[in-house]
Structure formats: C-alpha cells, structure tokens
Design a protein around this motif. Structure first.
Motif, PDB file in Angstrom:
ATOM      1  N   GLY A   1      16.412  36.830  54.312  1.00  0.00           N
ATOM      2  CA  GLY A   1      17.704  36.230  53.971  1.00  0.00           C
ATOM      3  C   GLY A   1      17.694  35.473  52.673  1.00  0.00           C
ATOM      4  O   GLY A   1      18.734  35.268  52.041  1.00  0.00           O
ATOM      5  N   SER A   2      16.508  35.032  52.252  1.00  0.00           N
ATOM      6  CA  SER A   2      16.421  34.272  50.999  1.00  0.00           C
ATOM      7  C   SER A   2      16.021  35.156  49.824  1.00  0.00           C
ATOM      8  O   SER A   2      15.900  34.681  48.691  1.00  0.00           O
ATOM      9  CB  SER A   2      15.387  33.154  51.145  1.00  0.00           C
ATOM     10  OG  SER A   2      14.078  33.682  51.216  1.00  0.00           O
ATOM     11  N   GLY A   3      15.786  36.455  50.109  1.00  0.00           N
ATOM     12  CA  GLY A   3      15.357  37.350  49.034  1.00  0.00           C
ATOM     13  C   GLY A   3      13.866  37.459  48.895  1.00  0.00           C
ATOM     14  O   GLY A   3      13.359  38.229  48.082  1.00  0.00           O
TER      15      GLY A   3
ATOM     16  N   SER B   1      27.743  26.707  50.834  1.00  0.00           N
ATOM     17  CA  SER B   1      26.426  26.603  50.212  1.00  0.00           C
ATOM     18  C   SER B   1      25.568  25.593  50.955  1.00  0.00           C
ATOM     19  O   SER B   1      25.964  24.458  51.160  1.00  0.00           O
ATOM     20  CB  SER B   1      26.565  26.183  48.751  1.00  0.00           C
ATOM     21  OG  SER B   1      25.294  26.094  48.144  1.00  0.00           O
ATOM     22  N   VAL B   2      24.388  26.034  51.391  1.00  0.00           N
ATOM     23  CA  VAL B   2      23.542  25.167  52.190  1.00  0.00           C
ATOM     24  C   VAL B   2      22.088  25.196  51.714  1.00  0.00           C
ATOM     25  O   VAL B   2      21.204  24.685  52.372  1.00  0.00           O
ATOM     26  CB  VAL B   2      23.589  25.590  53.682  1.00  0.00           C
ATOM     27  CG1 VAL B   2      24.940  25.289  54.262  1.00  0.00           C
ATOM     28  CG2 VAL B   2      23.266  27.066  53.845  1.00  0.00           C
ATOM     29  N   SER B   3      21.843  25.808  50.571  1.00  0.00           N
ATOM     30  CA  SER B   3      20.465  25.990  50.130  1.00  0.00           C
ATOM     31  C   SER B   3      19.793  24.667  49.781  1.00  0.00           C
ATOM     32  O   SER B   3      20.376  23.792  49.189  1.00  0.00           O
ATOM     33  CB  SER B   3      20.432  26.912  48.906  1.00  0.00           C
ATOM     34  OG  SER B   3      19.110  27.155  48.500  1.00  0.00           O
ATOM     35  N   ARG B   4      18.520  24.530  50.168  1.00  0.00           N
ATOM     36  CA  ARG B   4      17.715  23.361  49.844  1.00  0.00           C
ATOM     37  C   ARG B   4      16.281  23.673  50.244  1.00  0.00           C
ATOM     38  O   ARG B   4      16.004  24.713  50.818  1.00  0.00           O
ATOM     39  CB  ARG B   4      18.226  22.131  50.598  1.00  0.00           C
ATOM     40  CG  ARG B   4      17.944  22.225  52.061  1.00  0.00           C
ATOM     41  CD  ARG B   4      18.758  21.262  52.897  1.00  0.00           C
ATOM     42  NE  ARG B   4      18.445  21.499  54.291  1.00  0.00           N
ATOM     43  CZ  ARG B   4      18.863  22.559  54.964  1.00  0.00           C
ATOM     44  NH1 ARG B   4      19.620  23.454  54.374  1.00  0.00           N
ATOM     45  NH2 ARG B   4      18.533  22.748  56.217  1.00  0.00           N
ATOM     46  N   GLU B   5      15.375  22.762  49.998  1.00  0.00           N
ATOM     47  CA  GLU B   5      13.973  23.006  50.344  1.00  0.00           C
ATOM     48  C   GLU B   5      13.709  22.668  51.813  1.00  0.00           C
ATOM     49  O   GLU B   5      14.053  21.595  52.292  1.00  0.00           O
ATOM     50  CB  GLU B   5      13.058  22.164  49.458  1.00  0.00           C
ATOM     51  CG  GLU B   5      12.913  22.728  48.060  1.00  0.00           C
ATOM     52  CD  GLU B   5      11.728  22.114  47.333  1.00  0.00           C
ATOM     53  OE1 GLU B   5      10.740  21.759  47.999  1.00  0.00           O
ATOM     54  OE2 GLU B   5      11.820  22.000  46.111  1.00  0.00           O
ATOM     55  N   THR B   6      13.105  23.617  52.544  1.00  0.00           N
ATOM     56  CA  THR B   6      12.697  23.399  53.933  1.00  0.00           C
ATOM     57  C   THR B   6      11.383  24.135  54.134  1.00  0.00           C
ATOM     58  O   THR B   6      10.914  24.836  53.256  1.00  0.00           O
ATOM     59  CB  THR B   6      13.743  23.972  54.918  1.00  0.00           C
ATOM     60  OG1 THR B   6      13.836  25.392  54.720  1.00  0.00           O
ATOM     61  CG2 THR B   6      15.101  23.341  54.733  1.00  0.00           C
ATOM     62  N   ALA B   7      10.805  23.999  55.332  1.00  0.00           N
ATOM     63  CA  ALA B   7       9.576  24.727  55.641  1.00  0.00           C
ATOM     64  C   ALA B   7       9.833  26.230  55.600  1.00  0.00           C
ATOM     65  O   ALA B   7       8.989  27.008  55.172  1.00  0.00           O
ATOM     66  CB  ALA B   7       9.060  24.303  57.008  1.00  0.00           C
TER      67      ALA B   7
ATOM     68  N   THR C   1      21.211  31.267  50.536  1.00  0.00           N
ATOM     69  CA  THR C   1      22.108  30.633  49.573  1.00  0.00           C
ATOM     70  C   THR C   1      23.490  30.379  50.177  1.00  0.00           C
ATOM     71  O   THR C   1      24.249  29.575  49.656  1.00  0.00           O
ATOM     72  CB  THR C   1      22.261  31.508  48.318  1.00  0.00           C
ATOM     73  OG1 THR C   1      22.675  32.814  48.713  1.00  0.00           O
ATOM     74  CG2 THR C   1      20.937  31.598  47.575  1.00  0.00           C
ATOM     75  N   SER C   2      23.809  31.070  51.277  1.00  0.00           N
ATOM     76  CA  SER C   2      25.062  30.820  51.995  1.00  0.00           C
ATOM     77  C   SER C   2      24.817  31.066  53.479  1.00  0.00           C
ATOM     78  O   SER C   2      23.813  31.657  53.875  1.00  0.00           O
ATOM     79  CB  SER C   2      26.187  31.728  51.487  1.00  0.00           C
ATOM     80  OG  SER C   2      25.861  33.088  51.688  1.00  0.00           O
ATOM     81  N   THR C   3      25.716  30.574  54.298  1.00  0.00           N
ATOM     82  CA  THR C   3      25.547  30.666  55.745  1.00  0.00           C
ATOM     83  C   THR C   3      25.442  32.112  56.215  1.00  0.00           C
ATOM     84  O   THR C   3      26.313  32.929  55.904  1.00  0.00           O
ATOM     85  CB  THR C   3      26.723  29.993  56.471  1.00  0.00           C
ATOM     86  OG1 THR C   3      26.875  28.666  55.992  1.00  0.00           O
ATOM     87  CG2 THR C   3      26.489  29.956  57.970  1.00  0.00           C
ATOM     88  N   ARG C   4      24.390  32.410  56.968  1.00  0.00           N
ATOM     89  CA  ARG C   4      24.255  33.732  57.594  1.00  0.00           C
ATOM     90  C   ARG C   4      24.786  33.645  59.019  1.00  0.00           C
ATOM     91  O   ARG C   4      24.284  32.864  59.826  1.00  0.00           O
ATOM     92  CB  ARG C   4      22.801  34.186  57.604  1.00  0.00           C
ATOM     93  CG  ARG C   4      22.230  34.435  56.226  1.00  0.00           C
ATOM     94  CD  ARG C   4      20.772  34.887  56.305  1.00  0.00           C
ATOM     95  NE  ARG C   4      20.642  36.244  56.834  1.00  0.00           N
ATOM     96  CZ  ARG C   4      19.475  36.827  57.110  1.00  0.00           C
ATOM     97  NH1 ARG C   4      18.341  36.152  56.951  1.00  0.00           N
ATOM     98  NH2 ARG C   4      19.437  38.069  57.565  1.00  0.00           N
ATOM     99  N   VAL C   5      25.813  34.436  59.310  1.00  0.00           N
ATOM    100  CA  VAL C   5      26.386  34.457  60.656  1.00  0.00           C
ATOM    101  C   VAL C   5      25.914  35.734  61.340  1.00  0.00           C
ATOM    102  O   VAL C   5      26.301  36.843  60.962  1.00  0.00           O
ATOM    103  CB  VAL C   5      27.925  34.393  60.619  1.00  0.00           C
ATOM    104  CG1 VAL C   5      28.483  34.333  62.041  1.00  0.00           C
ATOM    105  CG2 VAL C   5      28.393  33.181  59.816  1.00  0.00           C
TER     106      VAL C   5
END
Length: 278
Positions: free
Chosen positions: A274-276, A7-13, A18-22
């Motif tokens: 990726g974030s929906g 889980s790496v979700s947080r606020e960014t530009a 919600t999870s790592t996309r490889v």
C-alpha cells in the motif's frame, strides 16, 4: 473529503499509505477465515502504529467479539448508521487490542437490516455516505470492513463503500468455488455503483504444509490471482480458534504462535504494498 483523499501519511513501525485504504474482507463461502482475517489484519496493522477502523457488518458480531468490543442487543453501531442515518462518530469505540484500533460494532439488530434497507432511498450507498462524512474529520490509514457470508444488501453496502477487496481463500477442496459468483457481483458493482473497486489482496488461509492439497490449492490460486496473492499463508492453528472466546485477536492472545506470526507478516505485506514498498 472522500476516503481516497484523506491524507494520513506519517512515520510508523509499518509504512503508512498516502491516503486511506478502504478494504472489504469478503467471501460468501462460509468457513474460509474471513472474520479471523479481518480482525487479525486490523489488529496487526494497528499494533504496527497505523490508525485502523474496523467496521463490523455481520449480524453475528463475531468481529466485535474478537476485538473485545461489546455488541449485546441494544448496543448502538452499524445498524443505527445504516437504518437510522446516525453519524458514525456517535458509535465508534476504541478496541482494547491496540491504541489505534477503533471499531463500529454490529449487533443482532443488523439481521433485520437486509429487509429494512430495501425501502430506504439510496440503500446501496448508506455506508459509503456515512463513512465519507466520518473520514472527513477522523483520518485513518486503513478501514477494514467485515461482511456476512452472503451477497445481500449488507455486503453490497460494503462493496460500494470500499476501494479494495481482501479475499480470503481456504486451502481446501473447492477453494475457488464461489469466487466466480463473487467476481460477477464485483463486476455488477463496478459497472453500476463503484467503478474503482478491485481485488487488491488475496490471502490463503488454513494452509497445511504437510498436505499436497494445500500446495495444489496455493498453486491454483496463485495462477488465478498472480499479483494479488500474498506470499504469506495463514496456517491451521488452534490458537486462532481459541482467541475470540477470550475477546482477543490471536495477535494479542498468543503473539508467538504460528497464526499470530503469519497475520503480522501478512499485515506487513499489505502495508508495504500500500505504501509502494516491495
């Protein structure tokens, strides 16, 4: 912890997944802008505040060059991870392109890995096993893997480690040539080694709006990949070709150029998907 569940979700530009996309950037047809796409998407995502790991799987090390990372013979990186079983965190380095862009470099040593891997147990899973162990303690939003223009064991390792394929297709004659072969390879990997693998993103490169050919290829690709093809197209650009010789991506080398703008827009599309968001 697997790459799916970190889980790496947080606020960014840019919106974080919600999870790592490889994602593996692959096309065995050469000259389609594969490495250019891998490095510029990586840099644009990182400049948008996302945490990105770029893995160079090409013995030529062009991706390493383009993000300002040393890959002279003797530099440790992908080869040692695949062949010697080194932990990835021993060799991952920070790129000067962005504070949140890390790189696992490739050197010419990797050229022998295709042959050496044949005798290694679990040879198709070497990258996956190392990446999963690394992601368990090093969370990223994106992992982008750049492959050589072939479908050998290096590319196979990348296809097994990834969940998504980012497929660059150039707007030229025979654009879809080789895609059918790649599709067959993907189906084989899905059936035997990685059921979750899918083509999630197609990006049109070398687009020239002045020619009918580019428009025809674009229409053909969008028919073939209706939901996967990005709205953004990457234009032909001298700046895109120049940037690697300065050890930079076009995003930092010439930020206002059409090529840089296009890759930033493409990265935004990828992040939103990726974030929906749409």
């Amino acid at each position: 912890m697997s790459s799916e569940t970190s889980s790496v979700s947080r606020e960014t530009a840019l919106p974080a997944p919600t999870s790592t996309r490889v994602m593996v950037v692959v096309n065995q047809k050469g000259g389609v802008g594969k490495t250019t796409t891998a490095v510029n998407i990586s840099a644009a995502l990182a400049q948008g505040g996302l945490r990105v790991l770029l893995i160079d799987m090409d013995p030529q090390g062009n991706a390493s060059t383009a993000v300002g990372v040393d890959h002279r013979p003797g530099v440790r990186g992908t080869y040692e991870v695949l062949i010697d079983g080194d932990a990835m965190d021993w060799h991952v380095v920070r790129s000067p392109e962005a504070p949140t862009l890390d790189v696992l470099p490739a050197t010419i040593d990797l050229a022998g890995a295709e042959i050496e891997l044949v005798a290694v147990p679990g040879r198709e899973r070497r990258l996956l096993d190392s990446l999963d162990a690394y992601l368990a303690t090093h969370p990223y939003d994106y992992v982008v893997i750049d492959c050589p223009p072939s479908l050998g064991l290096l590319t196979l390792n990348a296809l097994v480690a990834a969940k998504e394929i980012l497929l660059p297709i150039q707007c030229e004659y025979y654009a879809l040539e080789g895609v059918s072969q790649l599709t067959r390879t993907i189906d084989l990997v899905k059936g035997n080694l990685n059921d979750g693998l899918r083509v999630s993103t197609v990006i049109l490169t070398m687009f020239d709006g002045r020619t009918r050919l580019s428009s025809q290829v674009s229409e053909e690709v969008r028919r073939h990949f209706p939901t996967q093809t990005l709205t953004t197209t990457i234009p032909r650009s001298v700046r895109l070709s120049e940037a690697p010789s300065y050890g930079q991506t076009v995003v930092t080398y010439s930020p206002g150029s059409p090529g840089a703008t296009a890759y930033v827009d493409a990265a935004r599309e990828i992040a939103r998907r990726g974030s929906g968001e749409h």
